[in-house]
Design an enzyme around this catalytic site. Structure first.
Site, short mmCIF file in Angstrom:
data_model
loop_
_atom_site.label_atom_id
_atom_site.label_comp_id
_atom_site.label_asym_id
_atom_site.label_seq_id
_atom_site.Cartn_x
_atom_site.Cartn_y
_atom_site.Cartn_z
N GLY A 98 0.95 -1.21 0.23
CA GLY A 98 -0.09 0.28 -0.34
C GLY A 98 1.11 1.24 0.09
O GLY A 98 1.80 1.06 0.40
N ASP A 217 -9.61 10.23 13.49
CA ASP A 217 -9.86 10.42 12.33
C ASP A 217 -10.01 8.39 11.62
O ASP A 217 -9.78 7.75 11.13
CB ASP A 217 -8.40 10.11 11.24
CG ASP A 217 -8.37 9.79 10.32
OD1 ASP A 217 -9.85 10.60 9.56
OD2 ASP A 217 -7.36 10.38 9.21
#
Length: 436
Positions: A98, A217
């Site tokens: 990623g 978040d």
């Protein structure tokens, strides 16, 4: 006499000509070799200056980090760069799983057989030392079955690395609305387990941990799934300590639009109830199998919460349920979970439950109160401003082809205006191919 004057004039003219001859340097007095030498010398001086500044910056950065780390009570280990390179085969692209705003993430294997995920800070990252140290300090100070485990870090030269436990099934976003080949068939019991697990992790951060932490978040890409599909909250780079009970933190706004509580997005008013709101949005995503900001076309954009409130007015909340579940689910459990999500996303922070209450409701230990979306608790002009704010953000995201977004019909990428995800989707990764 005339002859004498002529001699004087001649002598004067000759002298002037002689002076002019020797006063003007010849045009070719500087050779080509000398010019090259001057240029080469100048370039060498510039290179030395740049080198010294770069070296000074690196030393200062390393010194600052090492100094800052002295004040952090790390409960994790430290790795050498040699160990990390050996584990990731020198950051081989085949091991890259990623990439986000923080940098790249690599799968690795330690000498003792432990599989790890290495998060590497990019030199171009917008996330600086403060966020790196924030995440390191926060997550090393808390441990819970539903928080991703940090094994340690590596600070060596210009390398900033965080070493986490490896999560085999990436994150909720990819599992539910990533590319078709990335999705996982999650039945209702598994989705319910994930909803409860996230709630337990947040309840620990808000109420049970020695440090009271507001994550800031919470979103589908920041909830990872292990091999048994147990959820674990990740990415603590934006987390804040909630040191004073019953008060708010006034802070700069950072996070991901679409998941932000209205009071925080509009005024920077931060409490643990901001995480509760974000959790409610994630629950709606888990139940519907859709991203909160899914966009099929500019004129058909919608937010899940808007949709849920419309369905509530129509008395048809079950229309939200992911069609992939078919009819194989407990209707009462699903309806209860949707109501909990609506309670968590109440426009009034005071009306939202604590995360420990959410756990209790979902586990059937406490009855949920009648859902009341009380718009009168917040000035109507503020509600209108909030909705317009979200609409503008959505339109900006659609207009900007470089903005990270999630689309059921398109390629999946991480969605964040803050730090990016620990495991953003990389459909071509070695991990995904081996999994398939």
């Amino acid at each position: 006499m005339a002859m004498l004057n002529f001699d004087v004039r001649f002598a004067h003219t000759a002298s002037a000509a002689c002076d002019e001859k020797y006063s003007k340097p010849p045009s070719s007095s500087i050779s080509v070799g000398a010019v090259i030498g001057i240029i080469a010398g100048s370039l060498l001086v510039v290179s030395l200056v740049i080198g010294v500044l770069w070296w000074t910056f690196c030393l200062r950065r390393k010194s600052t980090l090492e100094q800052d780390l002295k004040g952090v009570d790390l409960k994790t280990g430290k790795f050498t760069l040699r160990q990390i390179k050996a584990a990731t085969n020198n950051f081989d692209v085949a091991n890259k799983i990623g990439e986000g705003g923080f940098g790249s993430v690599y799968k690795g294997l330690l000498s003792d057989g432990t599989i790890i995920a290495v998060k590497q800070l990019s030199s171009k990252s917008k996330q600086g030392n403060r966020e790196f140290l924030n995440e390191l300090g926060m997550i090393s100070a808390v441990q819970h079955p539903h928080l991703v485990k940090l094994y340690g870090c590596c600070i060596e030269g210009d390398q900033l690395l965080l070493v986490y436990e490896y999560m085999e099934n990436n994150n909720i976003a990819r599992a539910l609305f990533g590319p078709q080949q990335c999705q996982i068939n999650l039945d209702w019991p598994t989705r319910r387990k994930i909803c409860i697990g996230i709630a337990r992790g947040l309840a620990y951060l808000h109420e049970e941990s020695r440090l009271k932490i507001v994550h800031r978040d919470i979103k589908a890409t920041n909830v990872l799934l292990d091999k048994d599909l147990n959820p674990k909250i990740s990415d603590f780079g934006l987390a804040k300590l909630d040191e004073e009970e019953n008060t708010h933190i006034s802070t700069r706004i950072a996070g991901t639009y679409g998941y932000m509580a209205p009071e925080y997005a509009m005024r920077g008013y931060l409490t643990d109830k901001a995480d509760v709101y974000s959790y409610g949005i994630v629950i709606l995503e888990i139940i519907s199998g859709k991203s909160n900001t899914t966009s099929r076309a500019k004129d058909k954009s919608f937010y899940l919460l808007d949709w849920a409130l419309i369905l509530k007015e129509k008395g048809d909340l079950m229309e939200m349920v992911d069609p992939r579940l078919g009819s194989d689910y407990d209707r009462e459990e699903v309806l209860l979970t949707i109501k909990v999500a609506l309670l968590c996303t109440n426009v009034s922070a005071a009306a939202r439950p604590t995360m420990s209450s959410v756990v209790s409701i979902l586990e059937g230990q406490t009855a949920i109160q009648e859902i009341m979306i009380n718009d009168t608790s917040v000035p109507k002009d503020e509600i209108t401003a909030m909705r317009k704010h979200h609409q503008l953000i959505q339109e900006a995201n659609l207009a900007d082809s470089q903005t990270h977004s999630m689309s059921i019909e398109g390629r999946w990428t991480g969605s964040s205006s803050s730090i990016h995800d620990l495991y953003p989707v990389n459909p071509d990764s070695d991990y995904l191919q081996s999994r398939n």
